[in-house]
Design an enzyme around this catalytic site. Sequence first.
Site, PDB file in Angstrom:
ATOM      1  N   SER A  34      40.290  37.473  37.392  1.00  0.00           N
ATOM      2  CA  SER A  34      41.208  38.302  36.615  1.00  0.00           C
ATOM      3  C   SER A  34      41.407  37.729  35.204  1.00  0.00           C
ATOM      4  O   SER A  34      40.423  37.381  34.536  1.00  0.00           O
ATOM      5  CB  SER A  34      42.536  38.425  37.380  1.00  0.00           C
ATOM      6  OG  SER A  34      43.336  39.447  36.851  1.00  0.00           O
ATOM      7  N   ASP A 157      40.259  44.133  40.478  1.00  0.00           N
ATOM      8  CA  ASP A 157      40.647  42.743  40.266  1.00  0.00           C
ATOM      9  C   ASP A 157      40.063  41.812  41.329  1.00  0.00           C
ATOM     10  O   ASP A 157      40.182  42.056  42.526  1.00  0.00           O
ATOM     11  CB  ASP A 157      42.184  42.671  40.305  1.00  0.00           C
ATOM     12  CG  ASP A 157      42.742  41.370  39.778  1.00  0.00           C
ATOM     13  OD1 ASP A 157      42.334  40.309  40.283  1.00  0.00           O
ATOM     14  OD2 ASP A 157      43.593  41.425  38.873  1.00  0.00           O
TER      15      ASP A 157
END
Length: 276
Positions: A34, A157
């Site tokens: 991320s 993500d």
Amino acid sequence: MIDVGGGYRAIFGAGVMDRCMEEGIRVDHCYGVSAGSANMVSYISGQQGRTHTFYTEYAFRKEYASAGNFVRDRNYANLDYIYGTLSNHDGEYPVDYHAFSQDPTAFTVVAANAQDGSTKYFDKTDVAYDNYDIMKASSAVPVACEPYIIDGVPYFDGGIADPVPVQKAIDDGCERIVLILTRLKDVLRQQKKDVIPARILERSYPAAAERLLNRYQTYNDEVALAKRYEQEGKVLILAPESLYGLDTLTKNFEGLERMYRAGYAQADRIGDFLNS
């Protein structure tokens, strides 16, 4: 070095890496999840202070992240603005792509395949001049963002697939690992915050929804594994002692600065660990 990201909390890792750049501490392989992947691009390119500017200045712009963005195109965080408009060669604070590409540090970025829930590990060959799509894919928070599409495949993500990729690093042959967490080291992650988003997500991406629903257990298990490796001297865990009012999509300027300074201070432990 592994940076697990964590939205605005990831400024902790920015502090760690700025201190590393200041002291000339380099590693052989960076693993980013991320927002942690974006921190590591600046670290590899040697741009000290760059990510601090993104978190403490640009992040307060509505173009960066806002409810208006979400209403307009279903993306609370405008990943194309962050990793494109601001970061490309003609942006306000471009990545030094030449420095990044020429640096020998290996780079792995974690994302989750939205269609089947599998883990995708991108590498440095997936980054090109003015093309930082793998960071966008790794940072696409489910429900808050639409999945980011690369080569026809939608990604979410990386934190829902392999949130703390210590075993991946061990399997790749890493012998000493600096792990940057952005949650309290000894506090277990809870499932409750992911239940409603998972229910929303399962309408479109059921496999990714399942990964999201079980993220808490994956995260807790991987942190527990990291702690075992830490006892063996293979891993150094750096983690904040407070979250300073920050969350993945919640920020305040004072909290950001305090979290950054906490990461900067924690980095003091890295030199002795790598030299021991």
